[in-house]
Write an enzyme that holds these catalytic residues in place. Structure first.
Site, PDB file in Angstrom:
ATOM      1  CB  ALA A  41      -0.933  -0.012   1.202  1.00 20.74           C
ATOM      2  CD  GLU A  42       0.744   4.879   1.221  1.00 19.99           C
ATOM      3  OE1 GLU A  42       1.636   5.440   0.549  1.00 19.99           O
ATOM      4  OE2 GLU A  42      -0.460   5.184   1.162  1.00 19.99           O
ATOM      5  CB  THR A  43       7.370   2.203  -0.695  1.00 20.37           C
ATOM      6  OG1 THR A  43       6.917   0.900  -1.102  1.00 20.37           O
ATOM      7  CG2 THR A  43       8.865   2.145  -0.445  1.00 20.37           C
TER       8      THR A  43
END
Length: 272
Positions: free
Chosen positions: A46-48
């Site tokens: 979903a996020e980095t």
């Protein structure tokens, strides 16, 4: 660059919300945006989070940015928690860490019990009419609907009860037209003795995430919403995705404190 996968808002592996974390220890700036986006797409969580140290004496210790597989975002709770966890567990930073972000300076403070508390801006809530088609796209009719302001960019909808939230099977493409990022669906906990006060699920088709496992930024809107209705400033939210996770919230006027744990599950080297 070292790359880590961290499960955030959980105390056990393979639960909570996974985030990629890359600390650019020897750099004083970020690589170009195309490379950051390519890495985030390769990580495909979903996020980095990408962070590099800032000069001493300033208002922040590290610069921090967040990318989904599709785009950069303005605010992310679980990847901030993951980045702070890596800084503390590797000994790269001790004590509270101040991150310079698109949403201002965000502080992450390690607690004695191993959890981390994030100090985020409280989302301003504005009640709005339920947009036509939202109920059909979600698969349940909202009882109330709120805009969450520019930082979060979601539509918060209260549903009839916890069972309705758990049973949602939305048409994600149809949800995309109704907010900048997505939809937060929530309801009061059916049985608070289970250790949580409200339940939520988050659907973000506009940033390439059909359902986010645990969303810290959404809780900056959920905290004021449920604090007003339940008459308490300290609450615990259960995000009832398949991976699931819990977020402790404390409302302090214009700021919301989000507390959770994190676990590093993968560590490696970025070769490309």
């Amino acid at each position: 660059m070292r790359i880590r996968i961290v499960d955030a808002f959980t105390d056990r592996p393979f639960a909570g919300n996974p985030a990629g974390v890359l600390l650019l220890d020897g750099q004083d700036s970020f690589p170009d945006d195309t490379r950051l986006q390519q890495i985030a797409l390769e990580v495909n969580h979903a996020e980095t989070a990408f962070a590099h140290p800032l000069p001493e004496g300033g208002e922040a210790d590290w610069a921090l940015r967040w990318f989904t597989p599709a785009t950069e975002v303005d605010l992310c709770g679980h990847a901030t928690l993951a980045a702070a966890h890596v800084l503390h567990t590797t000994g790269t930073h001790t004590g509270p860490v101040r991150f310079a972000t698109r949403s201002g300076v965000l502080v992450a403070t390690p607690d004695r019990d191993g959890s981390i508390t994030l100090d985020f801006p409280t989302a301003p809530l504005t009640e709005v009419e339920v947009p036509a088609g939202v109920g059909e796209a979600l698969g349940a009719e909202p009882v109330a609907c709120f805009d969450t302001g520019p930082n979060v960019g979601d539509l918060l909808v209260e549903l009839a009860d916890e069972k309705t939230v758990l049973a949602l099977r939305p048409r994600h493409q149809d949800l995309a037209a109704h907010s900048r990022r997505g939809i937060i669906a929530t309801a009061r906990a059916e049985d608070p003795s289970q250790g949580y006060d409200f339940v939520s699920r988050c659907f973000f088709p506009n940033v390439g995430i059909d359902e986010d496992p645990v969303t810290g930024s959404a809780h900056t809107a959920l905290a004021p919403y449920w604090s007003e209705r339940l008459g308490r400033t300290v609450l615990t939210g259960l995000q009832a995705s398949p991976r699931s996770g819990r977020v402790r919230t404390e409302l302090r006027g214009g700021r919301t404190l989000l507390t959770g744990r994190a676990v590093t599950v993968i560590e490696g080297e970025l070769l490309a």
